[in-house]
Design a protein around this motif. Structure first.
Motif, PDB file in Angstrom:
ATOM      1  N   PRO A   1     -16.814  10.637  40.322  1.00 23.71           N
ATOM      2  CA  PRO A   1     -15.454  10.272  39.926  1.00 23.71           C
ATOM      3  C   PRO A   1     -14.636   9.843  41.146  1.00 23.71           C
ATOM      4  O   PRO A   1     -15.035  10.091  42.295  1.00 23.71           O
TER       5      PRO A   1
ATOM      6  N   SER B   1     -21.825  18.555  40.050  1.00 27.22           N
ATOM      7  CA  SER B   1     -21.262  17.957  38.843  1.00 27.22           C
ATOM      8  C   SER B   1     -22.022  18.469  37.628  1.00 27.22           C
ATOM      9  O   SER B   1     -23.188  18.865  37.718  1.00 27.22           O
TER      10      SER B   1
ATOM     11  N   GLY C   1     -10.261  13.331  32.990  1.00 28.99           N
ATOM     12  CA  GLY C   1     -10.181  11.926  32.607  1.00 28.99           C
ATOM     13  C   GLY C   1      -8.896  11.555  31.892  1.00 28.99           C
ATOM     14  O   GLY C   1      -8.440  10.418  31.985  1.00 28.99           O
TER      15      GLY C   1
ATOM     16  N   THR D   1     -21.165  15.437  27.018  1.00 30.02           N
ATOM     17  CA  THR D   1     -19.978  14.649  26.665  1.00 30.02           C
ATOM     18  C   THR D   1     -19.114  15.452  25.698  1.00 30.02           C
ATOM     19  O   THR D   1     -19.587  16.341  24.994  1.00 30.02           O
TER      20      THR D   1
ATOM     21  N   ASP E   1     -14.293  16.991  31.581  1.00 29.03           N
ATOM     22  CA  ASP E   1     -14.106  15.545  31.568  1.00 29.03           C
ATOM     23  C   ASP E   1     -12.806  15.160  30.883  1.00 29.03           C
ATOM     24  O   ASP E   1     -12.110  14.237  31.321  1.00 29.03           O
TER      25      ASP E   1
ATOM     26  N   PRO F   1     -16.379  17.569  36.967  1.00 27.23           N
ATOM     27  CA  PRO F   1     -16.651  16.260  36.374  1.00 27.23           C
ATOM     28  C   PRO F   1     -17.530  15.414  37.328  1.00 27.23           C
ATOM     29  O   PRO F   1     -17.493  15.625  38.533  1.00 27.23           O
ATOM     30  N   TRP F   2     -18.291  14.514  36.779  1.00 27.33           N
ATOM     31  CA  TRP F   2     -18.390  14.179  35.372  1.00 27.33           C
ATOM     32  C   TRP F   2     -19.585  14.865  34.694  1.00 27.33           C
ATOM     33  O   TRP F   2     -20.589  15.158  35.363  1.00 27.33           O
TER      34      TRP F   2
END
Length: 546
Positions: free
Chosen positions: A356, A379, A397, A388, A393, A348-349
């Motif tokens: 992050p 990353s 996240g 996305t 993520d 990530p990200w």
């Protein structure tokens, strides 16, 4: 029938080969329709495009591979794509002029290998072989391995996702509080080595256990490992098993074999309303753009025919619903998602180039895994391109899991024997490093205490995560996390968990999210604890009573 030996169980009782894809002698006639379509359509190719600003503006509408080097990205150019690139003023160089012909040539090499070496695995598994080989591992080591079936919801074509739970005393491995890790493959249907490497990981763990390998045994005595070789079974069956070519086809003069007929299918099999001129592999959703975290943003497309189409909503696809339901109900601390190709270890990200909160630890583990393989570590956003709705993520996240994408090799489904065993040998140390990372108490929290044997602990947190595209006017997505532990006969609690404080909160400096723990004893007595858990914490949650 093959005799049930340890070697046959580990290798798969019936070694697979490319021959499984070839029809029997005498059934090799190509249909007139296939020939006519092949003769009038340009072949699908692999091209190399410079990552200019102009291309970045439109790249979500093209079929990008994960092969990114020297400022260029390799792109699968389907029929019509070269005209679109040309219209956008984008130039390219050809890497492979006809992916269909390349696919056939590679499968014929595997068929030749199979004839020379019938006792070896020389070709990629089909879905039923994956399921059968996982069943054989359970038979081989029933105290170490048990089956995992994610049967709700069923996929669009009515399939279930199969996997394994691996760990000493496996009946309680996922409920006794020990650290958990995960490896999965085949989010993208055409990336056949990714599933092979995942099941080979399971096979190697079983073999190491049976051989009393000190490192493997030590890890499996402390860990619970989830292994899911085929995350996208519908798409994989379409890619691996529905291929309109025959052995003789390679020798039909003037015949162009269309890659879009199956082997290069990437997405799942959600059937959208076809657009004029669209062909079957443009159907579906890229399930590795459908995870809810930052869903619908850069590196994904709203266009249903795009190979990075993110789907009708965050987590809308049955494959993602099944996978995330498992992950929400566990405490997976470290994870690998296998893909091809590009020789990368990504972290990530994907949604932003910003670092992050746990960048130092994430980068250190990524670099450590990449080093023995000679892979590039970075990353998603910087080492590859923006993305996305990706698993890395979402797991980091939402759950706090250190999750990595490993991109292997230089093509989607290269000749098996010349490539896949070597990939696995090169990756084995990286796999072990991921397992060791799950044991690192500095990178997760530990809840301790005492309770009556048989007490069921439930750890709950509701978290709101950001999405990039509003759904019904809302730019947040609600996640309910609920994991359980059962207290063992000694009455002690030692539960290894992800932090309760999510990355977005750490970045924004907001009030930390707590966990809520409920403990229900066999006699019906209920105790609760509410508190914040951070990485490195050891927290007494239920002290001894009385």
């Amino acid at each position: 029938m093959h005799s049930l030996t340890r070697r046959s169980l580990l290798l798969g009782a019936a070694a697979s080969s490319a021959v499984a894809l070839l029809p029997p002698t005498g059934a090799a006639a190509l249909s007139r329709d296939l020939v006519s379509r092949a003769s009038r359509t340009e072949p699908t190719a692999l091209v190399r495009v410079l990552l200019t600003d102009a291309f970045r503006d439109v790249m979500a509408e093209f079929d990008l591979t994960e092969h990114v080097h020297d400022g260029h990205v390799e792109v699968v150019a389907w029929p019509g794509d070269r005209a679109r690139l040309r219209a956008a003023g984008i130039t390219w160089e050809e890497v492979e002029p006809d992916l269909g012909a390349r696919f056939v040539a590679d499968r014929l090499v595997e068929a030749a290998h199979a004839r020379r070496r019938p006792q070896e695995r020389t070709g990629y598994r089909v879905l039923e072989e994956y399921i059968g080989d996982m069943d054989r591992l359970v038979q081989l080591a029933p105290d170490l391995v048990r089956p995992l079936v994610l049967d709700s919801p069923l996929t669009h074509e009515g399939r279930t996702i199969h996997g394994l739970v691996i760990g000493a005393d496996v009946a309680v491995a996922d409920t006794d509080g020990r650290p958990q890790a995960m490896m999965c493959g085949l989010h993208h249907a055409r990336e056949w080595p990714s599933g092979e490497l995942t099941i080979m990981f399971a096979e190697a763990l079983v073999e190491g256990w049976l051989d009393v390998d000190a490192e493997v045994t030590g890890l499996l005595e402390q860990l619970c490992v989830f292994v899911i070789p085929v995350s996208n079974p519908d798409g994989f069956v379409r890619s691996r098993e529905t291929v309109p070519y025959v052995e003789e086809a390679a020798f039909v003069e003037g015949l162009t074999l269309l890659a879009q007929e199956g082997p290069y299918h990437r997405k799942n099999l959600l059937k959208h309303t076809p657009l004029p001129g669209a062909f079957e592999p443009q159907q579906g959703v890229d399930i590795n753009r459908n995870y809810p975290y930052r869903w619908g943003g850069v590196g994904a497309s709203a266009t249903t025919t795009s190979q990075t189409h993110f789907g009708p909503g965050p987590g809308s696809e049955p494959e993602i619903e099944a996978l995330t339901s498992l992950f929400r109900s566990t405490q997976i601390l470290a994870a690998i998602s296998n893909h091809t190709s590009g020789d990368l270890v990504l972290r990530p990200w994907g949604w932003t180039p910003a670092e992050p909160p746990d960048e130092a630890a994430l980068a250190a583990l990524g670099d450590d895994m990449a080093d023995p393989m000679g892979y590039t570590s970075g990353s998603w956003n910087e080492a590859l391109y923006p993305g996305t709705g990706i698993i890395d993520d979402w797991m980091y996240g939402t759950l706090g899991t250190y999750c990595y994408t490993l991109e292997h090799g230089s093509s989607f489904h290269p000749v098996y024997g010349d490539n896949v065993p070597g990939y696995f040998a090169d990756n084995w140390q990286a796999h072990l490093k991921m397992l060791h990372a799950a044991l690192d108490r500095a990178q997760h929290a530990v809840l301790v205490g005492t309770a009556a044997p048989g007490t069921v602990l439930t750890l709950v947190k509701d978290v709101s995560i950001p999405i990039s595209r509003a759904v019904d006017g809302d730019t947040r997505h609600q996640e309910h996390l609920e994991a359980t532990m059962v207290v063992g006969a000694d009455g002690t609690i030692e539960w290894h968990v992800n932090p309760s404080v999510v990355a977005e909160t750490l970045e924004a400096g907001g009030p930390p999210e707590p966990y809520v723990l409920t403990a229900e004893a066999p006699d019906g007595t209920v105790r609760t604890w509410t508190g914040v858990a951070r990485r490195g914490d050891v927290i007494e949650v239920l002290p001894a009573e009385g």
